[in-house]
Design an enzyme around this catalytic site. Structure first.
Site, mmCIF file in Angstrom:
data_model
loop_
_atom_site.group_PDB
_atom_site.id
_atom_site.type_symbol
_atom_site.label_atom_id
_atom_site.label_comp_id
_atom_site.label_asym_id
_atom_site.label_seq_id
_atom_site.Cartn_x
_atom_site.Cartn_y
_atom_site.Cartn_z
ATOM 1 N N ASP A 13 0.817 -1.227 0.000
ATOM 2 C CA ASP A 13 0.000 0.000 0.000
ATOM 3 C C ASP A 13 0.844 1.266 0.000
ATOM 4 O O ASP A 13 0.442 2.295 0.536
ATOM 5 C CB ASP A 13 -0.953 0.038 1.216
ATOM 6 C CG ASP A 13 -1.738 -1.247 1.364
ATOM 7 O OD1 ASP A 13 -2.222 -1.732 0.338
ATOM 8 O OD2 ASP A 13 -1.855 -1.753 2.489
ATOM 9 N N GLY A 40 -4.476 -4.372 -4.595
ATOM 10 C CA GLY A 40 -5.470 -3.480 -5.173
ATOM 11 C C GLY A 40 -4.852 -2.120 -5.388
ATOM 12 O O GLY A 40 -4.145 -1.607 -4.532
HETATM 13 P P1 IMP Z 1 -2.815 -12.785 1.897
HETATM 14 O O1 IMP Z 1 -1.896 -12.233 0.874
HETATM 15 O O2 IMP Z 1 -4.271 -12.514 1.615
HETATM 16 O O3 IMP Z 1 -2.539 -14.233 2.185
HETATM 17 O O4 IMP Z 1 -2.522 -12.011 3.278
HETATM 18 C C1 IMP Z 1 -1.295 -12.153 3.971
HETATM 19 C C2 IMP Z 1 -0.856 -10.839 4.596
HETATM 20 O O5 IMP Z 1 -0.529 -9.925 3.558
HETATM 21 C C3 IMP Z 1 -1.935 -10.154 5.430
HETATM 22 O O6 IMP Z 1 -1.307 -9.466 6.488
HETATM 23 C C4 IMP Z 1 -2.547 -9.151 4.464
HETATM 24 O O7 IMP Z 1 -3.142 -8.063 5.134
HETATM 25 C C5 IMP Z 1 -1.290 -8.734 3.716
HETATM 26 N N1 IMP Z 1 -1.588 -8.227 2.367
HETATM 27 C C6 IMP Z 1 -1.910 -8.934 1.271
HETATM 28 N N2 IMP Z 1 -2.072 -8.127 0.214
HETATM 29 C C7 IMP Z 1 -1.829 -6.882 0.649
HETATM 30 C C8 IMP Z 1 -1.800 -5.607 0.003
HETATM 31 O O8 IMP Z 1 -2.017 -5.458 -1.207
HETATM 32 N N3 IMP Z 1 -1.483 -4.555 0.800
HETATM 33 C C9 IMP Z 1 -1.195 -4.688 2.122
HETATM 34 N N4 IMP Z 1 -1.215 -5.849 2.755
HETATM 35 C C10 IMP Z 1 -1.520 -6.944 2.025
#
Ligand code: IMP
Length: 446
Positions: A13, A40
């Protein structure tokens, strides 16, 4: 010709969407190399807001080829929704290419992601619940479904019958959930396959052709360095490799083809999900950063945790990515502050610690050592050159560059393309040299 990787230097982010959007203007090809719909980007162009989870932001430029590389995981339902959304806005998606060897997120991946998070209780990771971890786990387990499999209806039917049978046992016996209807899922994915078919190619070959034709290629990372599966704050990480090295693996391009690595960091720090965060602010200032920075996740809408800039992880990100220069985003969010802190080192177990520790428990015990700087207490949103910035803001940027031993090439002061200061050309400007001949680090002045 330049082949450039853009990476996040913190926990994701960082505002990579805006920076890649800016750089896409001079790119012929934009390639996304890892992650899935957990990422995103919110893009604002001529007052219009776009949210993209999988399609590279370069799609907004009609002549730019956009590639979703083999290191990504693709949720076809979300991808098709994005294609429809763009087409409705009269943005052509003809230039979108999808790697035939990327892995596909299935409904059971989403269900298992959410159920396993619940089962973890206090040990949860705080995933986005989009099935990313389970999709990559199947890739490693060699039971995954790839895009190329989607393109073969007969083979897909067989593969999915086997996989759904296997996953239903997990859903039912481990998580007490109802089983999936295999025929329903197969019919749905066969439909998705036909919609995506015109976009599916050997993207590694396409990128190689583009490199040979001396095209400019931008490799776009999702998430950030500290969420990297190997180099992040494990286990509180994602399941792919956002670091610059991931760009080669996730696209099928050799490291010798890469010219530049540009890091993107916010002027402060944010994190979503669980895991240690030494500079986190709980009180009023944390609230202010969250509100002024609109720190809510693009994918899940979760409120992001906010804190001061952490130069220890910043230096680490410079190192593991071989970063040439840095883009600092959201400087304007700090505009109202009386004073601003920067974490220059940690104190852990009575000792000073200058380097990011890999042990999660040790990292959780790290207390930030701050340098406090005066705020500038005026708006910077209309600044268009370094000369327009208040002296305190300039000093702040200079301090960050010195601490991280990397030149700052871009400063962003708002969401729109115009709210940007290009300090030096990030693609063709001088590369960061590691050391002077006398062994002292090179620091480029901002
Ligand atoms: P996952 O990628 O959904 O398995 O999530 C694993 C970790 O990565 C969690 O702490 C999420 O909040 C973080 N995370 C995944 N994608 C993003 C992103 O695009 N921005 C910030 N954190 C992310």
């Amino acid at each position: 010709m330049a082949n450039v990787i853009v990476i996040g230097a913190q926990w994701g982010d960082e505002g990579k969407g805006k920076i890649t959007d800016l750089l896409s203007k001079s790119a012929d090809v934009v390639v996304r190399y890892q992650g899935g719909v957990n990422a995103g980007h919110t893009l604002v162009v001529q007052g219009q807001t776009f949210k993209l989870h999988l399609i590279p932001s370069g799609i907004l430029y009609p002549d730019t080829e956009c590639i979703i590389g083999c290191g990504t995981v693709i949720d076809p339902q979300v991808l098709i929704r994005e294609l429809d959304q763009l087409e409705k806005l009269k943005i052509s998606t003809q230039n979108l290419l999808i790697s035939e060897t990327a892995h596909v997120t299935m409904p059971y991946h989403r269900l298992i992601d959410q159920a396993s998070e619940e089962r973890r209780g206090d040990h949860r990771i705080g995933t986005t619940g989009r099935g990313i971890g389970p999709t990559y786990a199947d890739k490693s387990e060699r039971t995954g479904i790839r895009v190329i499999d989607l393109m073969n209806p007969v083979g897909l039917r067989k593969q999915l019958h086997w996989a759904i049978n296997y996953k239903n046992a997990i859903l039912e016996k481990l998580y007490n959930l109802p089983p999936l209807d295999a025929e329903e899922v197969i019919a749905q994915y066969l439909e998705y396959a036909e919609r995506l078919r015109p976009h599916v190619v050997d993207t590694s070959l396409k990128i190689y052709d583009a490199i040979q034709r001396r095209r400019n290629i931008l490799f776009e990372g999702a998430q950030g360095t500290l969420l990297d599966l190997d180099h992040g704050t494990y286990p509180y990480v994602t399941s792919s490799n956002p670091v610059a090295g991931g760009a080669c693996v996730g696209t099928g391009v050799g490291p010798t083809m890469i010219d530049r690595v540009i890091g993107v960091a916010k002027a402060y720090t944010t994190r979503v999900g669980e895991g240690p965060f030494p500079t986190e602010l709980d009180g009023e200032i944390g609230e202010l950063l969250c509100d002024r920075g609109a720190e809510f996740g693009t994918t899940t809408g979760r409120r992001r945790r906010c804190g001061w800039f952490d130069a220890v992880i910043g230096r680490y990100a410079v190192r593991v990515n071989g970063m040439d220069c840095l883009a600092i985003t959201k400087l304007d969010v700090l505009d109202e502050l009386e004073e601003i802190k920067v974490c220059v080192a940690y104190e852990v177990d009575g000792e000073k610690c200058n380097d990011f520790p890999h042990n999660a428990r040790r990292f959780a015990r790290c207390r930030p050592i701050y340098k406090t700087m005066p705020g500038w207490k005026q708006s910077t949103v209309d600044c268009r050159s370094l000369e327009d910035l208040p002296q305190q803001a300039l000093d702040y940027l200079k301090f960050l560059a010195e601490l991280m031993e990397v030149p700052i090439a871009i400063v962003s002061l708002g969401a729109s393309r115009e709210q940007t200061i290009i300090v030096e050309d990030p693609i063709h400007g001088p590369k960061r040299a590691l050391l002077h001949a006398n062994g002292t680090p090179v620091v480029t002045e901002v």
